[in-house]
Design an enzyme around this catalytic site. Structure first.
Site, PDB file in Angstrom:
ATOM      1  CG  ASN A  67      -1.678   1.265   1.419  1.00 16.34           C
ATOM      2  OD1 ASN A  67      -1.792   2.058   0.495  1.00 16.34           O
ATOM      3  ND2 ASN A  67      -2.209   1.484   2.621  1.00 16.34           N
ATOM      4  CD1 TRP A  68       3.891   1.300  -2.642  1.00 16.13           C
ATOM      5  CD2 TRP A  68       3.596   2.122  -4.714  1.00 16.13           C
ATOM      6  NE1 TRP A  68       4.708   0.588  -3.498  1.00 16.13           N
ATOM      7  CE2 TRP A  68       4.542   1.079  -4.772  1.00 16.13           C
ATOM      8  CE3 TRP A  68       3.253   2.782  -5.888  1.00 16.13           C
ATOM      9  CZ2 TRP A  68       5.151   0.690  -5.971  1.00 16.13           C
ATOM     10  CZ3 TRP A  68       3.846   2.399  -7.075  1.00 16.13           C
ATOM     11  CH2 TRP A  68       4.796   1.363  -7.115  1.00 16.13           C
ATOM     12  CG  HIS A 111      -5.869   2.117   4.956  1.00 18.28           C
ATOM     13  ND1 HIS A 111      -5.399   3.103   5.797  1.00 18.28           N
ATOM     14  CD2 HIS A 111      -4.889   1.185   4.887  1.00 18.28           C
ATOM     15  CE1 HIS A 111      -4.178   2.780   6.194  1.00 18.28           C
ATOM     16  NE2 HIS A 111      -3.843   1.620   5.654  1.00 18.28           N
ATOM     17  CD  GLU A 129      -2.835   5.748   6.616  1.00 15.43           C
ATOM     18  OE1 GLU A 129      -2.801   5.829   5.383  1.00 15.43           O
ATOM     19  OE2 GLU A 129      -1.925   5.209   7.292  1.00 15.43           O
ATOM     20  CD  GLU A 144      -3.706  -2.451   7.156  1.00 20.50           C
ATOM     21  OE1 GLU A 144      -2.542  -2.633   6.782  1.00 20.50           O
ATOM     22  OE2 GLU A 144      -4.356  -1.448   6.847  1.00 20.50           O
ATOM     23  N   GLY A 195       2.197   2.153  10.629  1.00 19.59           N
ATOM     24  CA  GLY A 195       3.170   3.238  10.490  1.00 19.59           C
ATOM     25  C   GLY A 195       3.893   3.589  11.780  1.00 19.59           C
ATOM     26  CB  SER A 221       4.884  -2.075  11.937  1.00 20.63           C
ATOM     27  OG  SER A 221       4.531  -0.730  12.206  1.00 20.63           O
ATOM     28  N   GLY A 250       2.725  -1.277   4.221  1.00 26.01           N
ATOM     29  CA  GLY A 250       2.823   0.145   3.891  1.00 26.01           C
ATOM     30  C   GLY A 250       4.266   0.561   3.669  1.00 26.01           C
ATOM     31  N   GLY A 251       4.872   1.142   4.698  1.00 26.66           N
ATOM     32  CA  GLY A 251       6.226   1.704   4.602  1.00 26.66           C
ATOM     33  C   GLY A 251       7.245   0.788   3.936  1.00 26.66           C
TER      34      GLY A 251
HETATM   35  P1  PGA Z   1       2.681   0.167   7.594  1.00 29.64           P
HETATM   36  O1  PGA Z   1       1.238   0.471   6.917  1.00 29.64           O
HETATM   37  O2  PGA Z   1       3.172  -1.140   7.005  1.00 29.64           O
HETATM   38  O3  PGA Z   1       3.535   1.331   7.188  1.00 29.64           O
HETATM   39  O4  PGA Z   1       2.469   0.065   9.052  1.00 29.64           O
HETATM   40  C1  PGA Z   1       0.318  -0.557   6.694  1.00 29.64           C
HETATM   41  C2  PGA Z   1      -0.921  -0.017   6.042  1.00 29.64           C
HETATM   42  O5  PGA Z   1      -1.292   1.132   6.307  1.00 29.64           O
HETATM   43  O6  PGA Z   1      -1.573  -0.703   5.241  1.00 29.64           O
END
Ligand code: PGA
Length: 250
Positions: A10-11, A95, A97, A167, A173, A210, A231-232
């Site tokens: 997930n960019w 998601h 966010e 998640e 993050g 993470s 993500g990251g």
């Molecule tokens: P992260 O993000 O791997 O940076 O914790 C995961 C995500 O938001 O899908």
């Protein structure tokens, strides 16, 4: 479940179309022998170029969000038809966010998910509790509510088209991933709720929060973890390739 594990990057709001293209050209040769199905949830503006770059690879390209409508006077939105034209095969919905920064409700997320299914885009429904909810032992309640409301009106026959991503919000993050056991326990719960909802167990559940090359192995060794949402650590081809190339032991 006999399906291959699914690992999705997930960019978020990173990477221009140029950067996406370069990334895919670098990633493809690094994951040629991977046992996992691999996808990238890219920004809308990079989708077309990403799909072109991924053509001769097995990498699936998808979206991070989509409209609940197919077309209309909805300024700033992107529809399923536009995504399909740009080559998207899946879309994240709900998601954390989107839920927490943009206030998306379970009801709104459900409308997006139904739109995705109706238009042949595979929805990846993201669920997960906050730290506060975990501290108050509300995790089972939150997961059940997000799953039941998010999947409302999805017919049993469509169960296999849906993916769930567990998640935990506190792990996204933050560098503070869930322990492997915590993930397994939450996945087991999600699968119980999915069984209660659909009357069968056809829905893969990915772990996100993470995920890194150093911890992917332990997650993938858990009986109820069917893949990962990253993500990251998906922003750099070498690191994402290490995750995708985890050693299959199950
Ligand atoms: P992260 O993000 O791997 O940076 O914790 C995961 C995500 O938001 O899908």
């Amino acid at each position: 479940m006999d399906r291959d594990p699914l690992i999705i990057g997930n960019w978020k709001m990173y990477k221009t179309a140029d950067e996406a293209e370069r990334f895919i050209h670098e990633l493809a040769p690094l994951i040629g022998t991977a046992k996992a199905e691999v996808g990238l949830a890219v920004p809308f503006t990079a989708m077309h170029r990403a799909t072109e770059a991924a053509k001769k690879t097995n990498i699936l390209i998808g979206a991070q969000n989509m409209s609940d409508y197919r077309e209309g006077a909805y300024t700033g939105e992107i529809s399923s038809l536009m995504l399909i034209e740009a080559g998207a095969e899946f879309s994240l919905v709900g998601h954390s966010e989107r839920r927490h920064i943009y206030g998306e409700s379970n009801e709104f997320i459900n409308k997006k998910l139904l739109r995705a299914l109706a238009d042949d885009i595979r929805p990846i429904l993201c669920v997960g509790e906050t730290q506060h909810e975990r501290d108050n032992s509300e995790t089972p309640f939150v997961l059940k509510e997000q799953i039941f409301k998010g999947l409302r009106e999805v017919p049993k026959e469509d169960a296999e088209k849906v993916v769930i991503a567990y998640e935990p919000v506190w792990a996204i993050g933050t560098g503070k991933a869930a322990t492997h056991q915590m993930a397994q326990d939450a996945h087991e719960l999600c699968k119980e709720f999915l069984f209660e909802f659909f009357g069968k167990n056809d829905v893969p559940v990915l772990y996100g929060g993470s995920v890194k090359p150093e911890n992917i192995q332990g997650f993938m060794e858990q009986g109820d973890v069917d893949g990962a949402l990253v993500g990251g650590a998906s922003l750099e081809p070498q690191s994402f390739a290490k995750i995708v190339n985890f050693e299959v032991k199950r």
